[in-house]
Enzyme design. Sequence first.
Site, PDB file in Angstrom:
ATOM      1  N   ASP A  62      40.539  56.102  39.984  1.00 23.67           N
ATOM      2  CA  ASP A  62      40.528  56.178  41.445  1.00 23.67           C
ATOM      3  C   ASP A  62      41.608  55.236  41.965  1.00 23.67           C
ATOM      4  O   ASP A  62      41.623  54.053  41.616  1.00 23.67           O
ATOM      5  CB  ASP A  62      39.170  55.758  42.013  1.00 23.67           C
ATOM      6  CG  ASP A  62      38.082  56.797  41.751  1.00 23.67           C
ATOM      7  OD1 ASP A  62      38.369  57.792  41.066  1.00 23.67           O
ATOM      8  OD2 ASP A  62      36.951  56.596  42.237  1.00 23.67           O
ATOM      9  N   ASP A 116      30.320  67.526  46.473  1.00 27.94           N
ATOM     10  CA  ASP A 116      29.761  66.173  46.511  1.00 27.94           C
ATOM     11  C   ASP A 116      28.510  66.214  47.372  1.00 27.94           C
ATOM     12  O   ASP A 116      28.567  66.600  48.546  1.00 27.94           O
ATOM     13  CB  ASP A 116      30.775  65.201  47.108  1.00 27.94           C
ATOM     14  CG  ASP A 116      32.097  65.212  46.353  1.00 27.94           C
ATOM     15  OD1 ASP A 116      32.084  65.531  45.150  1.00 27.94           O
ATOM     16  OD2 ASP A 116      33.131  64.907  46.960  1.00 27.94           O
TER      17      ASP A 116
END
Length: 238
Positions: free
Chosen positions: A8, A129
């Site tokens: 990330d 998500d």
Amino acid sequence: MKIFPAIDIKDGKCVRLIKGDFKNKTEYEMSPIEQAKKYKNYGFKNLHVVDLDGALQGETVNIDIIQNIVSNYDLKVEIGGGIRNLNSIEEYINVGAEKVILGSAAIKDKNFLKEACEKFPNKIALGLDTKDGYLSVSGWKENSNQLALDFLNEVNDYGVSRLIYTDINKDGMKQSPNFDETSKVAAKSNCPVIISGGVSSIDDIKKAKGLKNIEGIIVGKAIYDGDIKLDELIKEDA
């Protein structure tokens, strides 16, 4: 079972968030490019990258880092974060990304998802998500009123090549993924599914291998915190 070590990116650094909260992040010493090299040296072939700057700004912020990783280390990269239009998808494909992950933009506009799948066959991954079964969008800051399974029903025939299912409540918590919900999604999905969020041990990897229509699993914080050793993890990669 493909293992996808995660990177990330925020402000050019490797970070991990807890439940997607930008205020609850850990920064790591290694740069994304150094981290990618480390994964390559261990023998991993796939990489999951999220451009958190892109997710916040809605554009391709760190594309140079992706290009650097792909060109130097020959890794199959799936990239997500702030991809809102066809031009951004094309930019990532042009620098060598294997899959481009569409999340919020696809959920808010199903026609965009359909058009992307038609224009870039076998390149589009759909990121679902969820919190408590409901889809979250915009860097997980907004909850939708749509159940993930209902949305999947609507777009299942669009030609998505990979589905990445994340339980936000599990993400960064290292308490094992939500295998039950993931199995329901995998049973319904026309494309293979990647498990994301909460991987805490090699046992989680082994459990995932027993599930149907699962292509791989993403491992993030457990690597950075040393709970899973890379030399053990690579043995599960196939």
